[in-house]
Design a protein around this motif. Sequence first.
Motif, mmCIF file in Angstrom:
data_model
loop_
_atom_site.group_PDB
_atom_site.id
_atom_site.type_symbol
_atom_site.label_atom_id
_atom_site.label_comp_id
_atom_site.label_asym_id
_atom_site.label_seq_id
_atom_site.Cartn_x
_atom_site.Cartn_y
_atom_site.Cartn_z
ATOM 1 N N THR A 175 -1.121 -0.030 -4.269
ATOM 2 C CA THR A 175 -1.329 -0.229 -2.565
ATOM 3 C C THR A 175 -1.311 0.863 -1.974
ATOM 4 O OG1 THR A 175 -0.684 -2.586 -3.767
ATOM 5 C CG2 THR A 175 -0.727 -2.007 -0.896
ATOM 6 N N VAL A 176 -1.867 1.333 -0.883
ATOM 7 C CA VAL A 176 -1.987 2.017 0.373
ATOM 8 C C VAL A 176 -0.555 1.058 0.691
ATOM 9 C CG1 VAL A 176 -2.253 3.458 1.648
ATOM 10 C CG2 VAL A 176 -3.681 3.283 -0.677
ATOM 11 N N HIS A 177 -0.110 1.827 1.518
ATOM 12 C CA HIS A 177 0.797 0.543 2.281
ATOM 13 C C HIS A 177 1.641 1.780 3.531
ATOM 14 C CE1 HIS A 177 3.390 2.056 -1.406
ATOM 15 N NE2 HIS A 177 4.450 1.920 -0.457
ATOM 16 N N ALA A 178 2.585 0.887 4.690
ATOM 17 C CA ALA A 178 3.236 1.513 5.535
ATOM 18 C C ALA A 178 3.841 0.361 6.634
ATOM 19 C CB ALA A 178 2.236 2.429 5.944
ATOM 20 N N LEU A 179 5.401 0.847 6.036
ATOM 21 C CA LEU A 179 5.941 0.225 7.710
ATOM 22 C C LEU A 179 5.719 0.338 8.855
ATOM 23 C CD1 LEU A 179 8.977 -0.421 5.603
ATOM 24 C CD2 LEU A 179 7.470 -2.501 5.945
ATOM 25 N N GLY A 180 5.417 -0.205 9.631
ATOM 26 C CA GLY A 180 5.763 0.632 11.004
ATOM 27 C C GLY A 180 6.980 0.397 11.809
ATOM 28 N N SER A 181 6.510 0.682 12.882
ATOM 29 C CA SER A 181 8.083 1.294 13.618
ATOM 30 C C SER A 181 8.205 -0.264 14.276
ATOM 31 C CB SER A 181 8.058 1.794 14.732
ATOM 32 O OG SER A 181 9.010 2.440 15.729
ATOM 33 N N GLY A 182 9.236 -0.834 14.555
ATOM 34 C CA GLY A 182 9.939 -1.966 15.254
ATOM 35 C C GLY A 182 10.210 -3.054 14.082
ATOM 36 N N ASP A 217 -2.430 13.023 -6.408
ATOM 37 C CA ASP A 217 -1.411 12.540 -7.438
ATOM 38 C C ASP A 217 -2.002 11.269 -6.749
ATOM 39 O OD1 ASP A 217 -0.072 12.442 -8.891
ATOM 40 O OD2 ASP A 217 1.312 14.239 -7.816
ATOM 41 N N SER A 218 -1.874 10.758 -4.963
ATOM 42 C CA SER A 218 -1.858 9.345 -4.010
ATOM 43 C C SER A 218 -3.496 9.035 -4.718
ATOM 44 C CB SER A 218 -1.924 9.548 -2.931
ATOM 45 O OG SER A 218 -0.944 9.797 -1.954
ATOM 46 N N LEU A 219 -4.454 9.999 -5.295
ATOM 47 C CA LEU A 219 -5.735 9.247 -5.200
ATOM 48 C C LEU A 219 -6.363 8.810 -6.969
ATOM 49 C CD1 LEU A 219 -7.902 12.032 -3.265
ATOM 50 C CD2 LEU A 219 -7.502 9.805 -3.085
ATOM 51 N N ASN A 220 -5.229 9.539 -6.857
ATOM 52 C CA ASN A 220 -4.870 9.305 -9.254
ATOM 53 C C ASN A 220 -4.429 7.747 -9.223
ATOM 54 O OD1 ASN A 220 -5.770 11.756 -9.999
ATOM 55 N ND2 ASN A 220 -4.368 12.379 -10.456
ATOM 56 N N VAL A 221 -4.192 6.737 -8.509
ATOM 57 C CA VAL A 221 -3.175 6.208 -8.593
ATOM 58 C C VAL A 221 -3.431 4.908 -7.549
ATOM 59 C CG1 VAL A 221 -0.590 7.572 -9.699
ATOM 60 C CG2 VAL A 221 -0.787 6.618 -7.463
ATOM 61 N N ILE A 222 -4.198 5.332 -6.654
ATOM 62 C CA ILE A 222 -4.761 4.158 -5.640
ATOM 63 C C ILE A 222 -5.662 3.037 -6.648
ATOM 64 C CG2 ILE A 222 -6.197 3.391 -4.038
ATOM 65 C CD1 ILE A 222 -5.118 5.907 -2.704
ATOM 66 N N GLY A 223 -5.323 1.855 -6.323
ATOM 67 C CA GLY A 223 -5.791 0.648 -7.260
ATOM 68 C C GLY A 223 -6.893 0.713 -5.666
ATOM 69 N N PHE A 224 -8.064 1.089 -5.953
ATOM 70 C CA PHE A 224 -9.429 1.021 -5.060
ATOM 71 C C PHE A 224 -9.816 -0.597 -5.236
ATOM 72 C CE2 PHE A 224 -9.202 5.839 -4.647
ATOM 73 C CZ PHE A 224 -8.894 5.024 -3.452
ATOM 74 N N GLY A 225 -10.257 -1.466 -4.673
ATOM 75 C CA GLY A 225 -10.549 -2.876 -4.207
ATOM 76 C C GLY A 225 -9.611 -3.998 -5.709
ATOM 77 N N LYS A 226 -8.257 -3.564 -6.387
ATOM 78 C CA LYS A 226 -7.913 -4.254 -7.413
ATOM 79 C C LYS A 226 -6.305 -3.971 -7.179
ATOM 80 C CE LYS A 226 -8.381 -0.760 -11.368
ATOM 81 N NZ LYS A 226 -8.758 -0.094 -9.977
ATOM 82 N N ALA A 227 -6.177 -3.809 -6.289
ATOM 83 C CA ALA A 227 -4.002 -3.390 -6.341
ATOM 84 C C ALA A 227 -3.603 -5.150 -6.024
ATOM 85 C CB ALA A 227 -4.062 -2.779 -5.012
ATOM 86 N N GLY A 228 -4.655 -6.068 -4.944
ATOM 87 C CA GLY A 228 -3.210 -7.327 -5.440
ATOM 88 C C GLY A 228 -2.602 -7.765 -4.353
#
Length: 321
Positions: A175-182, A217-228
């Motif tokens: 899953t591509v993700h990021a926690l935001g400021s605050g 490495d990121s492109l290799n492991v991203i679950g495009f359409g099915k990360a959940g």
Amino acid sequence: MKPYPIHFQPDFKHRVWGGRALEEFGYEIPEGHVGEGWMIADHANGTSTVTNGELKGLGLDEVREKLGAEWFGAKGASAGNGRFPLLVKLLDCNDDLSVQVHPGNDYENLAQGELGKTEMWYVLDAKPGAKIIYGLKDGITRSEFEAAVQEDRILDTMMSVEAEKGDSFYIPSGTVHALGSGVLVAEIQQNSDTTYRLYDYNRPGLDGKPRELHIEDSLNVIGFGKAGATFMKTMDAAPNEWLELAASPYFVVEKGVVTAPWNLSTTPESFTLLIACEGSGSLEWADGSLAMKPGDCFLLPATLGGYTLSGSQTVLRSYLP
């Protein structure tokens, strides 16, 4: 030795996006930008230390070697890579974290001995307007995403939501993700420290140099359409009932709002982890009791048996499925 709930001194980590909010839990943290408290940790990059009872002064790695086969339960003693299978953190996001992704256990480029990383977040607090990214927009393909990376418009491909206290996010590997400021977050995850960065807002790291990106490495492991990945509101949780926040192959996480004495028990299959999120109360067992306040994290041995949560407090409970 009789089993008892173990409390730990965290291992604190400096991060370019960190701040000073972890002081609010009563911990003495190092000077500078402290982003992470590794609250229950048995990793080569960080180990928490017991603060109470007969095991006081030992690292979780030493507890594992001494008592893991007995205290971690039938599942806990054999899970993961030989270390304690989970890692519990508190995160102070004083600035945006990088846009990132974690691999699964089967990724061929994992460092020797390292696991993949599925995780979940529970938002302890959030400033107005704080956002969390938790996956790609529907239908984004690998080729579309690669083009967005190359054209510096990666954020246009992301799903984001304004975060509020009590929100829960399940972030499987891929899953591509990021926690935001605050946001101030409790994180329960596989015992891993592998992160692939896709985008870091073109900012310098603590050493003044740009932090490394890991595009291939990121492109290799991203679950495009099915990360959940999933997101849920939890502030309507019923008193003295467990609300399931995440159920993965690696952990179960539940939220409990304690309003009256609540008699519970560990099982022989798994240890139990407790994270105190809000309010105050106590943790009692046959041989003693401990006060609980926000930020406290406890490891309950599988052999502990009955215990009681009391007071007026919100807790997270985690165990192996």
